[in-house]
Design a protein around this motif. Structure first.
Motif, PDB file in Angstrom:
ATOM      1  N   UNK A   1     -32.031  -6.193  -3.836  1.00  0.00           N
ATOM      2  CA  UNK A   1     -32.867  -7.558  -3.882  1.00  0.00           C
ATOM      3  C   UNK A   1     -33.626  -7.978  -2.738  1.00  0.00           C
ATOM      4  N   UNK A   2     -33.299  -7.700  -1.571  1.00  0.00           N
ATOM      5  CA  UNK A   2     -33.758  -8.003  -0.124  1.00  0.00           C
ATOM      6  C   UNK A   2     -35.357  -7.379  -0.189  1.00  0.00           C
ATOM      7  N   UNK A   3     -35.142  -6.005  -0.423  1.00  0.00           N
ATOM      8  CA  UNK A   3     -36.207  -5.264  -0.500  1.00  0.00           C
ATOM      9  C   UNK A   3     -37.567  -5.728  -1.268  1.00  0.00           C
TER      10      UNK A   3
ATOM     11  N   UNK B   1     -20.706 -12.104 -12.456  1.00  0.00           N
ATOM     12  CA  UNK B   1     -21.691 -12.700 -11.516  1.00  0.00           C
ATOM     13  C   UNK B   1     -22.820 -11.470 -10.977  1.00  0.00           C
ATOM     14  N   UNK B   2     -22.213 -10.670 -10.238  1.00  0.00           N
ATOM     15  CA  UNK B   2     -23.079  -9.500  -9.480  1.00  0.00           C
ATOM     16  C   UNK B   2     -23.145  -8.187 -10.000  1.00  0.00           C
ATOM     17  N   UNK B   3     -22.133  -7.693 -10.602  1.00  0.00           N
ATOM     18  CA  UNK B   3     -21.851  -6.413 -10.944  1.00  0.00           C
ATOM     19  C   UNK B   3     -21.579  -6.039 -12.455  1.00  0.00           C
ATOM     20  N   UNK B   4     -22.203  -6.827 -13.430  1.00  0.00           N
ATOM     21  CA  UNK B   4     -21.615  -6.776 -14.442  1.00  0.00           C
ATOM     22  C   UNK B   4     -21.709  -5.349 -15.543  1.00  0.00           C
TER      23      UNK B   4
ATOM     24  N   UNK C   1     -29.904 -12.591 -12.752  1.00  0.00           N
ATOM     25  CA  UNK C   1     -30.482 -11.711 -14.094  1.00  0.00           C
ATOM     26  C   UNK C   1     -31.786 -11.268 -13.762  1.00  0.00           C
ATOM     27  N   UNK C   2     -32.629 -12.054 -13.341  1.00  0.00           N
ATOM     28  CA  UNK C   2     -34.068 -11.768 -12.994  1.00  0.00           C
ATOM     29  C   UNK C   2     -34.110 -10.853 -11.680  1.00  0.00           C
ATOM     30  N   UNK C   3     -33.567 -11.171 -10.752  1.00  0.00           N
ATOM     31  CA  UNK C   3     -33.592 -10.229  -9.409  1.00  0.00           C
ATOM     32  C   UNK C   3     -32.893  -8.860  -9.460  1.00  0.00           C
ATOM     33  N   UNK C   4     -31.737  -8.686 -10.188  1.00  0.00           N
ATOM     34  CA  UNK C   4     -31.229  -7.403 -10.328  1.00  0.00           C
ATOM     35  C   UNK C   4     -30.720  -7.021 -11.917  1.00  0.00           C
ATOM     36  N   UNK C   5     -30.238  -7.570 -12.846  1.00  0.00           N
ATOM     37  CA  UNK C   5     -29.919  -7.021 -13.870  1.00  0.00           C
ATOM     38  C   UNK C   5     -30.982  -6.651 -14.726  1.00  0.00           C
ATOM     39  N   UNK C   6     -31.974  -7.216 -14.570  1.00  0.00           N
ATOM     40  CA  UNK C   6     -33.616  -6.951 -15.504  1.00  0.00           C
ATOM     41  C   UNK C   6     -34.003  -5.467 -15.243  1.00  0.00           C
ATOM     42  N   UNK C   7     -33.662  -5.004 -14.157  1.00  0.00           N
ATOM     43  CA  UNK C   7     -33.809  -3.758 -13.800  1.00  0.00           C
ATOM     44  C   UNK C   7     -33.062  -2.475 -14.610  1.00  0.00           C
ATOM     45  N   UNK C   8     -31.874  -2.851 -15.135  1.00  0.00           N
ATOM     46  CA  UNK C   8     -31.106  -2.173 -15.758  1.00  0.00           C
ATOM     47  C   UNK C   8     -31.517  -2.232 -17.075  1.00  0.00           C
ATOM     48  N   UNK C   9     -31.954  -1.051 -17.695  1.00  0.00           N
ATOM     49  CA  UNK C   9     -32.074  -1.033 -19.243  1.00  0.00           C
ATOM     50  C   UNK C   9     -30.960  -1.461 -20.232  1.00  0.00           C
ATOM     51  N   UNK C  10     -29.980  -0.585 -19.877  1.00  0.00           N
ATOM     52  CA  UNK C  10     -28.619  -0.765 -20.579  1.00  0.00           C
ATOM     53  C   UNK C  10     -28.308  -2.307 -20.691  1.00  0.00           C
TER      54      UNK C  10
ATOM     55  N   UNK D   1     -34.130 -26.179 -13.632  1.00  0.00           N
ATOM     56  CA  UNK D   1     -33.771 -25.115 -14.307  1.00  0.00           C
ATOM     57  C   UNK D   1     -34.903 -24.548 -15.121  1.00  0.00           C
ATOM     58  N   UNK D   2     -35.845 -25.322 -15.851  1.00  0.00           N
ATOM     59  CA  UNK D   2     -36.736 -25.046 -16.535  1.00  0.00           C
ATOM     60  C   UNK D   2     -38.011 -24.297 -15.646  1.00  0.00           C
ATOM     61  N   UNK D   3     -38.344 -24.920 -14.377  1.00  0.00           N
ATOM     62  CA  UNK D   3     -39.239 -24.323 -13.409  1.00  0.00           C
ATOM     63  C   UNK D   3     -38.739 -22.880 -12.967  1.00  0.00           C
ATOM     64  N   UNK D   4     -37.613 -22.708 -12.910  1.00  0.00           N
ATOM     65  CA  UNK D   4     -36.925 -21.525 -12.207  1.00  0.00           C
ATOM     66  C   UNK D   4     -36.983 -20.412 -13.544  1.00  0.00           C
ATOM     67  N   UNK D   5     -36.671 -21.101 -14.672  1.00  0.00           N
ATOM     68  CA  UNK D   5     -36.932 -20.010 -15.862  1.00  0.00           C
ATOM     69  C   UNK D   5     -38.341 -19.688 -16.095  1.00  0.00           C
ATOM     70  N   UNK D   6     -39.294 -20.607 -16.243  1.00  0.00           N
ATOM     71  CA  UNK D   6     -40.736 -20.541 -16.356  1.00  0.00           C
ATOM     72  C   UNK D   6     -41.119 -19.422 -15.549  1.00  0.00           C
ATOM     73  N   UNK D   7     -41.036 -19.618 -14.258  1.00  0.00           N
ATOM     74  CA  UNK D   7     -41.352 -18.867 -13.087  1.00  0.00           C
ATOM     75  C   UNK D   7     -40.892 -17.280 -13.314  1.00  0.00           C
ATOM     76  N   UNK D   8     -39.657 -17.018 -13.773  1.00  0.00           N
ATOM     77  CA  UNK D   8     -39.173 -15.946 -14.031  1.00  0.00           C
ATOM     78  C   UNK D   8     -39.522 -15.388 -14.975  1.00  0.00           C
ATOM     79  N   UNK D   9     -39.681 -16.044 -16.106  1.00  0.00           N
ATOM     80  CA  UNK D   9     -40.186 -15.565 -17.267  1.00  0.00           C
ATOM     81  C   UNK D   9     -41.567 -14.930 -17.304  1.00  0.00           C
ATOM     82  N   UNK D  10     -42.414 -15.688 -16.419  1.00  0.00           N
ATOM     83  CA  UNK D  10     -43.725 -14.829 -16.344  1.00  0.00           C
ATOM     84  C   UNK D  10     -43.839 -13.735 -15.566  1.00  0.00           C
ATOM     85  N   UNK D  11     -43.113 -13.402 -14.818  1.00  0.00           N
ATOM     86  CA  UNK D  11     -43.000 -12.091 -14.145  1.00  0.00           C
ATOM     87  C   UNK D  11     -42.501 -10.922 -14.989  1.00  0.00           C
TER      88      UNK D  11
END
Length: 192
Positions: free
Chosen positions: A62-64, A108-111, A147-156, A182-192
């Motif tokens: 995430x930091x990278x 939360x972190x390693x689902x 979800x946005x920063x880590x889990x979205x990269x895992x297809x499974x 919440x709406x702003x965070x969701x909107x900006x993350x969804x656009x990526x």
């Protein structure tokens, strides 16, 4: 591993992830499932050390991705704070079940794919007029971030979230939230 147990695991895997990958990747993932099903139990200290290593690797990934040092430090400290003191009470209220400290950290972190049902429950619409101290208000920002920063990269994981648990429906519901943060965070993350 008995032959019937191997077949059962294979059926479960293929049913859960139909046509998700090539045969060689499917064999590797099936071998991982068989290993998890047959490995001897680890001591709690070994399990905690393994979880911490996985968390550190996730945090480094995430930091990278962060554009500058200030953002990297803010995200890293926020995740580390939530790792040390996860929102157990709020998450238990949202999920309506008791969880151990390790269980909350895992969700939360390693689902695992089955844990993403918790994300769908966490993205449920809040009752109208509920205060900012409501458990969903405390859990949603953390879950959106991970979800946005880590889990979205895992297809499974994402296939499980979207297909098995109906995660897109839950995310769309967040767009109608009265909490603009919440709406702003969701909107900006969804656009990526």
């Amino acid at each position: 591993v008995s032959k019937s147990r191997r077949r059962s695991l294979a059926r479960t895997f293929v049913y859960t992830y139909p046509r998700a990958c090539s045969p060689s990747v499917l064999d590797a993932r099936l071998a991982r499932l068989v290993c998890f099903a047959t490995c001897p139990p680890r001591s709690p200290a070994m399990a905690a050390a393994d979880e911490l290593r996985r968390f550190d690797a996730m945090l480094a990934c995430v930091a990278s991705q962060m554009p500058d040092a200030e953002t990297r430090d803010a995200i890293s400290s926020s995740f580390a704070k939530h790792w040390e003191r996860p929102p157990m009470e709020n998450l238990e209220k949202v999920l309506r079940r008791k969880l151990s400290l390790e269980g909350v950290r895992r969700v939360c972190f390693l689902p695992e794919p089955a844990d993403l049902e918790s994300y769908v429950l966490a993205f449920a619409p809040r009752p109208p007029g509920c205060p900012l101290t409501h458990p969903l208000c405390k859990v949603q920002p953390l879950f959106l971030g991970t979800l946005y920063m880590t889990h979205r990269q895992d297809e499974i994981l994402m296939r499980s979230f979207i297909v098995m648990w109906g995660g897109l429906r839950a995310l769309v519901g967040l767009l109608a939230d009265e909490n603009l943060y919440v709406v702003a965070r969701h909107s900006t993350r969804s656009s990526h």
